[in-house]
Write a protein that holds these residues in place. Structure first.
Motif, PDB file in Angstrom:
ATOM      1  N   ARG A   1       2.323   9.302   2.290  1.00  0.00           N
ATOM      2  CA  ARG A   1       1.173   8.859   1.481  1.00  0.00           C
ATOM      3  C   ARG A   1       0.274  10.030   1.101  1.00  0.00           C
ATOM      4  NH1 ARG A   1      -1.954   3.824   3.914  1.00  0.00           N
ATOM      5  NH2 ARG A   1      -3.089   4.121   1.950  1.00  0.00           N
TER       6      ARG A   1
ATOM      7  N   GLY B   1      -5.018   8.543   1.341  1.00  0.00           N
ATOM      8  CA  GLY B   1      -4.080   7.605   1.970  1.00  0.00           C
ATOM      9  C   GLY B   1      -3.600   8.037   3.346  1.00  0.00           C
TER      10      GLY B   1
ATOM     11  N   THR C   1      -4.628   3.091  10.431  1.00  0.00           N
ATOM     12  CA  THR C   1      -3.848   1.847  10.518  1.00  0.00           C
ATOM     13  C   THR C   1      -2.828   1.928  11.654  1.00  0.00           C
ATOM     14  OG1 THR C   1      -4.093   1.418   8.148  1.00  0.00           O
ATOM     15  CG2 THR C   1      -2.248   0.331   9.240  1.00  0.00           C
TER      16      THR C   1
ATOM     17  N   TYR D   1     -16.407  -3.342   9.181  1.00  0.00           N
ATOM     18  CA  TYR D   1     -15.524  -4.091  10.065  1.00  0.00           C
ATOM     19  C   TYR D   1     -15.400  -3.274  11.340  1.00  0.00           C
ATOM     20  CZ  TYR D   1     -13.142  -1.842   6.198  1.00  0.00           C
ATOM     21  OH  TYR D   1     -12.834  -1.007   5.174  1.00  0.00           O
TER      22      TYR D   1
ATOM     23  N   PHE E   1     -11.538   4.252   8.362  1.00  0.00           N
ATOM     24  CA  PHE E   1     -10.187   4.511   7.853  1.00  0.00           C
ATOM     25  C   PHE E   1     -10.131   5.873   7.156  1.00  0.00           C
ATOM     26  CE2 PHE E   1      -9.671  -0.021   8.424  1.00  0.00           C
ATOM     27  CZ  PHE E   1      -8.329  -0.160   8.711  1.00  0.00           C
TER      28      PHE E   1
ATOM     29  N   HIS F   1      -6.052   7.010   5.987  1.00  0.00           N
ATOM     30  CA  HIS F   1      -6.002   5.557   6.164  1.00  0.00           C
ATOM     31  C   HIS F   1      -4.772   5.135   6.954  1.00  0.00           C
ATOM     32  CE1 HIS F   1      -9.161   5.671   3.191  1.00  0.00           C
ATOM     33  NE2 HIS F   1      -9.397   4.390   3.420  1.00  0.00           N
TER      34      HIS F   1
ATOM     35  N   VAL G   1      -7.134   4.879  -9.824  1.00  0.00           N
ATOM     36  CA  VAL G   1      -5.845   4.242  -9.517  1.00  0.00           C
ATOM     37  C   VAL G   1      -4.726   4.862 -10.356  1.00  0.00           C
ATOM     38  CG1 VAL G   1      -4.569   2.054  -9.609  1.00  0.00           C
ATOM     39  CG2 VAL G   1      -6.998   2.066  -8.983  1.00  0.00           C
TER      40      VAL G   1
ATOM     41  N   VAL H   1       0.852  -1.201   0.000  1.00  0.00           N
ATOM     42  CA  VAL H   1       0.000   0.000   0.000  1.00  0.00           C
ATOM     43  C   VAL H   1       0.886   1.249   0.000  1.00  0.00           C
ATOM     44  CG1 VAL H   1      -1.689   1.344   1.316  1.00  0.00           C
ATOM     45  CG2 VAL H   1      -1.927  -1.141   1.182  1.00  0.00           C
TER      46      VAL H   1
ATOM     47  N   ASP I   1      -8.874   1.259  -6.021  1.00  0.00           N
ATOM     48  CA  ASP I   1      -7.686   1.514  -5.212  1.00  0.00           C
ATOM     49  C   ASP I   1      -7.792   0.807  -3.855  1.00  0.00           C
ATOM     50  OD1 ASP I   1      -5.272   2.672  -4.545  1.00  0.00           O
ATOM     51  OD2 ASP I   1      -6.175   4.534  -3.823  1.00  0.00           O
ATOM     52  N   ILE I   2      -6.717   0.153  -3.436  1.00  0.00           N
ATOM     53  CA  ILE I   2      -6.668  -0.379  -2.060  1.00  0.00           C
ATOM     54  C   ILE I   2      -6.095   0.718  -1.171  1.00  0.00           C
ATOM     55  CG2 ILE I   2      -5.631  -2.086  -0.510  1.00  0.00           C
ATOM     56  CD1 ILE I   2      -5.593  -4.059  -2.835  1.00  0.00           C
ATOM     57  N   LYS I   3      -6.892   1.130  -0.193  1.00  0.00           N
ATOM     58  CA  LYS I   3      -6.453   2.238   0.658  1.00  0.00           C
ATOM     59  C   LYS I   3      -5.910   1.749   2.001  1.00  0.00           C
ATOM     60  CE  LYS I   3     -10.480   4.158  -0.117  1.00  0.00           C
ATOM     61  NZ  LYS I   3     -11.632   5.065  -0.270  1.00  0.00           N
ATOM     62  N   ALA I   4      -6.345   0.561   2.404  1.00  0.00           N
ATOM     63  CA  ALA I   4      -5.842   0.016   3.673  1.00  0.00           C
ATOM     64  C   ALA I   4      -6.055  -1.490   3.713  1.00  0.00           C
ATOM     65  CB  ALA I   4      -6.558   0.663   4.858  1.00  0.00           C
TER      66      ALA I   4
ATOM     67  N   SER J   1     -11.005   6.489  -5.616  1.00  0.00           N
ATOM     68  CA  SER J   1     -11.835   5.583  -6.420  1.00  0.00           C
ATOM     69  C   SER J   1     -12.958   5.034  -5.545  1.00  0.00           C
ATOM     70  CB  SER J   1     -10.973   4.463  -7.008  1.00  0.00           C
ATOM     71  OG  SER J   1     -10.524   3.606  -5.987  1.00  0.00           O
TER      72      SER J   1
ATOM     73  N   ARG K   1     -19.059  -5.694  -4.179  1.00  0.00           N
ATOM     74  CA  ARG K   1     -18.448  -5.170  -5.411  1.00  0.00           C
ATOM     75  C   ARG K   1     -18.346  -6.264  -6.486  1.00  0.00           C
ATOM     76  NH1 ARG K   1     -16.830  -0.182  -5.153  1.00  0.00           N
ATOM     77  NH2 ARG K   1     -17.127   0.777  -3.127  1.00  0.00           N
TER      78      ARG K   1
ATOM     79  N   ASP L   1      -9.616  -2.444   2.358  1.00  0.00           N
ATOM     80  CA  ASP L   1     -10.502  -1.286   2.329  1.00  0.00           C
ATOM     81  C   ASP L   1     -10.278  -0.567   0.997  1.00  0.00           C
ATOM     82  OD1 ASP L   1     -11.986   0.799   4.439  1.00  0.00           O
ATOM     83  OD2 ASP L   1     -10.937   1.767   2.802  1.00  0.00           O
ATOM     84  N   VAL L   2     -11.345  -0.435   0.202  1.00  0.00           N
ATOM     85  CA  VAL L   2     -11.177   0.169  -1.131  1.00  0.00           C
ATOM     86  C   VAL L   2     -12.057   1.399  -1.279  1.00  0.00           C
ATOM     87  CG1 VAL L   2     -10.604  -2.021  -2.177  1.00  0.00           C
ATOM     88  CG2 VAL L   2     -12.972  -1.254  -2.216  1.00  0.00           C
TER      89      VAL L   2
END
Lengths: 139, 489
Positions: free
Chosen positions: B197, B248, B255, B76, B101, B251, B138, A72, A113-116, B207, B420, A138-139
């Motif tokens: 980030r 980012g 994290t 989650y 996030f 997020h 992306v 990431v 996009d993968i954000k986390a 996105s 999705r 998380d996308v």
């Protein structure tokens, strides 16, 4: 051995299960699943960029979580995705040499996009000689 | 459809539109959970929502009841559409998973004085220009060159930073929650990773379900004419809705602190929870305060991100319509978050208490007169911006006198019904594009699959969700907004 997307874990995000006979293989397959989540054509990624990094870990779960978070990070900071992973295990840590290239949205057919990497249902286990990892991105 | 893994609770009906889940549902619940829904929607909710909100009800310092909004679905840790109030003076916690996030992910609505007839003939040109100016999806990075020190200033100041840099009007601050700046933010509490980030993502849309949409006000869709007029809305007007967050950087902040709180729990120095994503710390403890200050940075990063996109939006409209943005009336109606924790005063019984309200996929909806509301709207109640799907439309609501019942919270969107992957299987992105075009909606997306994932039938019916909120009177309808053009990642 490989990866598959799971339908029954997350509605908004993307869940994946990765399996391999070896831990090194699990890393490579997790990298492949990461790419496929984000882009339609991982094969179109160049291989002209290398990043080498170490991951210190106490458990395999920690190793995989940190590894995915590295992906990431390099994606956001260097605009890189990796196709190949060479894994060397040394005492208490893994050295991973990742080879890939910059994301060109015109070529890679973006998906999302993968954000986390979440800790939701995150697990790494070894059963009957096979490693498996479950992760929700998380996308 | 997702597997049903949890048992359905035995609900007691509180009103036509709210149901209580008793503490007996799961061992460890400290307070009941309340779900806003009608009987049909309640039956349709996936049962994991109930398991997740029961876990929330088990957290230390929770007050009165946890809440699920009608757009609620399983996430989650906290469910999406989840709300919980914690009392810091009673050991109340702060949880990154209760905020999401994407810290301060939210909506903004920008006005214009343009009409549908003026914009419709130029919608393709406009949307194409917006898509070229606003990095989307992306692999597309910010067009700004921000230094690390500058980013720290941005994280400390939010929209105030954007005003200094020429990306915002001074007046934008008056119509943004918190004046566009979380004054408790402390950039020393965020990691170098978060900064790295964030550096290349300010002014980017992202996105998934993030978008910028050109919308119009159909005359018959104005429900509260007086408020609509006071807020600058008129029939056939063009407005622009934006949905994005802290990208980012936000997020990474989440994290970092989920990991930190989990390590503390494992070492016996923290709080043990039922789900790793509920990792938390006592709000008044040092780690709790560190996260609160870091979350403030995420809030500011999000405000700045939406503000830079707004600047690009104004420039694009100015270019297409050959007028200054000021002359096009491009004022910010409001900017409101649906992923944040806020310190607020609420009456519990007869006593007013200062509580930390977690909203994850839930919008703040404040009753008239509350101090959280900018002066311009304080007599009316706070504007609430609800994004529907790109096919079906969105809503502007107002906080009502009864909002207090739900800790000044309401829904945030329509809520997903399909995963999705299910959406991609059932919908062809290119066909959807053509179908929407025939219906007068021009959409520009970074990918067909991304478009398919956001199809209208992937979401609950927004009208139904908002009807429940309106009927429960925790916020009221002002008007519905219909899509004309859309850019997404």
């Amino acid at each position: 051995m490989g990866y598959r997307f799971l339908k029954d874990i997350s509605r908004s995000d993307v869940a994946v299960r990765v399996t391999s006979a070896t831990l090194s293989g699990l890393i490579s397959q997790a990298g492949a699943a990461f790419n496929r989540t984000m882009i339609m054509k991982p094969g179109s990624l160049p291989s002209d960029n290398t990043k080498k990094f170490s991951i210190y870990f106490k458990t395999e779960e920690e190793l995989m979580f940190k590894f995915l978070n590295k992906l990431v990070y390099y994606k956001d900071v260097n605009n890189l995705l990796f196709r190949r992973f060479q894994v060397t295990k040394t005492k208490g840590h893994m050295v991973i040499e990742a080879r890939g290239g910059r994301i060109d949205p015109e070529k890679i057919k973006p998906v999302v996009d993968i954000k986390a990497v979440t800790m939701h249902k995150f697990s790494v286990a070894r059963k009957k000689g096979k490693w498996s990892m479950t992760a929700v991105f998380d996308v | 459809m997702e597997k049903e893994v949890s048992k359905r609770p035995a609900f007691s009906q509180v009103s036509d539109y709210s149901f209580d889940m008793p503490v007996s549902y799961m061992r460890g619940m400290r307070v009941p959970a309340r779900v806003y829904a009608d009987k049909t929607l309640l039956k349709e909710m996936d049962t994991r929502v109930f398991e997740q909100i029961a876990n929330v009800s088990s957290l230390p310092g929770i007050v009165e009841h946890s809440l699920v909004m009608p757009d609620g679905h399983s996430g989650y840790g906290f469910p999406i559409g989840g709300v919980a109030a914690f009392d810091p003076d009673d050991g109340g916690i702060i949880s990154p998973g209760g905020i999401g996030f994407d810290i301060n992910c939210g909506m903004r609505l920008v006005l214009t004085n343009l009409t549908l007839d003026e914009v419709k003939p130029k919608i393709k040109e406009l949307v194409d220009l917006l898509f070229s100016r606003i990095p989307t999806g992306v692999g597309n990075s910010s067009k700004l060159n921000i230094s690390k020190d500058d980013f720290k200033m941005l994280a400390a100041e939010g929209s105030k930073w954007a005003v200094k840099k020429g990306f915002a009007y001074e007046s934008d601050l008056k119509t943004t929650e918190l004046g566009g700046s979380a004054d408790w933010a402390d950039p020393s509490k965020i990691s170098d990773k978060a900064i790295a980030r964030g550096l290349k993502q300010i002014g980017t849309l992202g996105s998934g379900n993030h978008y910028l949409e050109v919308q119009y006000v159909k005359p018959e869709n104005i429900i509260d004419e007086k408020i609509a007029k006071r807020w600058g809305l008129f029939p056939n007007q063009i407005v622009i809705m934006l949905h994005t967050g802290s990208r980012g950087a936000g997020h990474q902040i989440a994290t970092d602190y989920i990991e930190k709180f989990s390590r503390l729990a494992e070492s016996g120095k923290g709080i043990k929870v039922n789900d790793k994503e509920l990792a938390c710390a006592t709000f008044l403890s040092e780690p709790g305060q560190d996260y609160y200050k870091a979350m403030g940075c995420g809030v500011n990063i999000s405000f700045a991100n939406r503000q830079v996109i707004t600047h690009q939006l104004r420039q694009a409209f100015s270019k297409v319509f050959k007028k200054d943005p000021e002359k096009l009336g491009m004022e910010l109606l409001f900017d409101v978050a649906h992923n944040r924790a806020s310190i607020e005063k609420h009456a519990i019984g007869k006593k007013e208490r200062e509580l930390l309200i977690h909203r994850k996929g839930s919008t703040g909806a404040y009753a008239p007169g509350r101090r959280e509301i900018p002066l311009k709207y304080r007599k009316d109640g706070s504007p609430v911006i609800i994004g529907g799907s790109m096919e079906t439309g969105s809503y502007l609501l107002v906080g009502s006198d009864n909002s207090e019942e739900a800790f000044s919270s309401t829904c945030h969107g329509s809520g997903r019904t399909k995963s999705r992957s299910q959406a991609r299987k059932s919908t062809d992105g290119e066909k959807l594009f053509n179908s929407m075009l025939k219906r007068g909606i021009y959409v520009k997306s970074a990918s067909w699959s991304g478009l398919a994932e956001e199809s209208g039938d992937s979401y609950k019916n927004i009208d139904r969700v908002v009807d429940i909120i309106n009927s429960a009177n925790i916020s009221r309808k002002v008007c519905k907004l219909l899509p004309l053009g859309n850019i997404k990642g």
